[in-house]
Design a protein around this motif. Structure first.
Motif, PDB file in Angstrom:
ATOM      1  N   SER A   5       0.274  -1.385  -0.411  1.00 48.50           N
ATOM      2  CA  SER A   5      -0.303   0.167   0.218  1.00 48.50           C
ATOM      3  C   SER A   5       1.302   1.395   0.054  1.00 48.50           C
ATOM      4  O   SER A   5       0.548   1.992  -0.605  1.00 48.50           O
ATOM      5  CB  SER A   5      -1.102  -0.267   1.091  1.00 48.50           C
ATOM      6  N   THR A   6       1.812   1.112   0.698  1.00 45.03           N
ATOM      7  CA  THR A   6       2.823   3.267   0.225  1.00 45.03           C
ATOM      8  C   THR A   6       3.607   2.344  -0.388  1.00 45.03           C
ATOM      9  O   THR A   6       2.775   4.146  -0.995  1.00 45.03           O
ATOM     10  CB  THR A   6       4.159   2.602   1.764  1.00 45.03           C
ATOM     11  N   PRO A   7       3.757   1.996  -1.756  1.00 45.52           N
ATOM     12  CA  PRO A   7       4.306   2.333  -2.907  1.00 45.52           C
ATOM     13  C   PRO A   7       3.458   3.101  -3.787  1.00 45.52           C
ATOM     14  O   PRO A   7       3.090   4.399  -4.647  1.00 45.52           O
ATOM     15  CB  PRO A   7       4.910   1.358  -3.438  1.00 45.52           C
ATOM     16  N   MET A  11       2.754   6.701  -5.322  1.00 43.80           N
ATOM     17  CA  MET A  11       2.568   7.054  -6.374  1.00 43.80           C
ATOM     18  C   MET A  11       1.196   8.317  -6.362  1.00 43.80           C
ATOM     19  O   MET A  11       1.215   8.974  -7.265  1.00 43.80           O
ATOM     20  CB  MET A  11       2.340   6.031  -7.098  1.00 43.80           C
ATOM     21  N   LEU A  12      -0.051   7.727  -6.023  1.00 45.98           N
ATOM     22  CA  LEU A  12      -1.165   8.548  -5.711  1.00 45.98           C
ATOM     23  C   LEU A  12      -0.329  10.112  -5.269  1.00 45.98           C
ATOM     24  O   LEU A  12      -1.617  10.674  -5.927  1.00 45.98           O
ATOM     25  CB  LEU A  12      -2.171   7.987  -5.580  1.00 45.98           C
ATOM     26  N   ARG A  13      -0.072  10.257  -4.443  1.00 46.99           N
ATOM     27  CA  ARG A  13       0.096  12.104  -4.138  1.00 46.99           C
ATOM     28  C   ARG A  13       1.360  11.851  -4.928  1.00 46.99           C
ATOM     29  O   ARG A  13       0.731  13.441  -5.458  1.00 46.99           O
ATOM     30  CB  ARG A  13       1.079  11.305  -2.827  1.00 46.99           C
ATOM     31  N   PHE A  14       1.975  11.477  -5.775  1.00 46.31           N
ATOM     32  CA  PHE A  14       2.810  11.530  -6.833  1.00 46.31           C
ATOM     33  C   PHE A  14       2.524  12.276  -7.590  1.00 46.31           C
ATOM     34  O   PHE A  14       1.826  13.534  -8.695  1.00 46.31           O
ATOM     35  CB  PHE A  14       4.312  10.637  -7.462  1.00 46.31           C
TER      36      PHE A  14
END
Length: 111
Positions: A5-7, A11-14
């Motif tokens: 979930s962290t990566p 990616m979603l935040r990026f």
């Protein structure tokens, strides 16, 4: 423990940051276009009115060759605005009237 979930969250935040940057760029483009349109409107409003009569000068810039009604599509770049009495005097002194806009007729001179 599976921490996938962290990566994905990173990616979603990026992706969100990129989208926000693109929206900000579009907002800058919109603001720039609004400024250009406002400047154009101001320029149109500040433009002096077109002259009612034009005298077109010859190539040397000394001798007048045609008299035009203001806004005549045949008036060349060497034309300058004049008052009605100057246009009338020029026609009576023998300067040719434009055959397209017929300023002699507009001035009331019958030939």
């Amino acid at each position: 423990m599976n921490d996938n979930s962290t990566p994905r969250l990173d990616m979603l935040r990026f992706a969100r940051r990129i989208a926000v940057q693109q929206v900000e760029q579009i907002d800058r483009w919109i603001a720039a276009e609004e400024r250009r349109e406002a400047e154009h409107r101001h320029g149109e409003q500040a433009r002096p009115p077109a002259p009612d009569w034009l005298i077109e000068m010859g190539l040397g810039g000394r001798d007048p060759v045609y008299i035009h009604v203001g806004g005549c599509h045949m008036a060349g770049k060497r034309s300058r605005g004049v008052e009605r009495d100057q246009a009338l005097r020029a026609v009576t002194e023998g300067i040719d009237a434009c055959p397209h806009c017929q300023p002699d007729t507009e001035l009331g001179i019958l030939e």
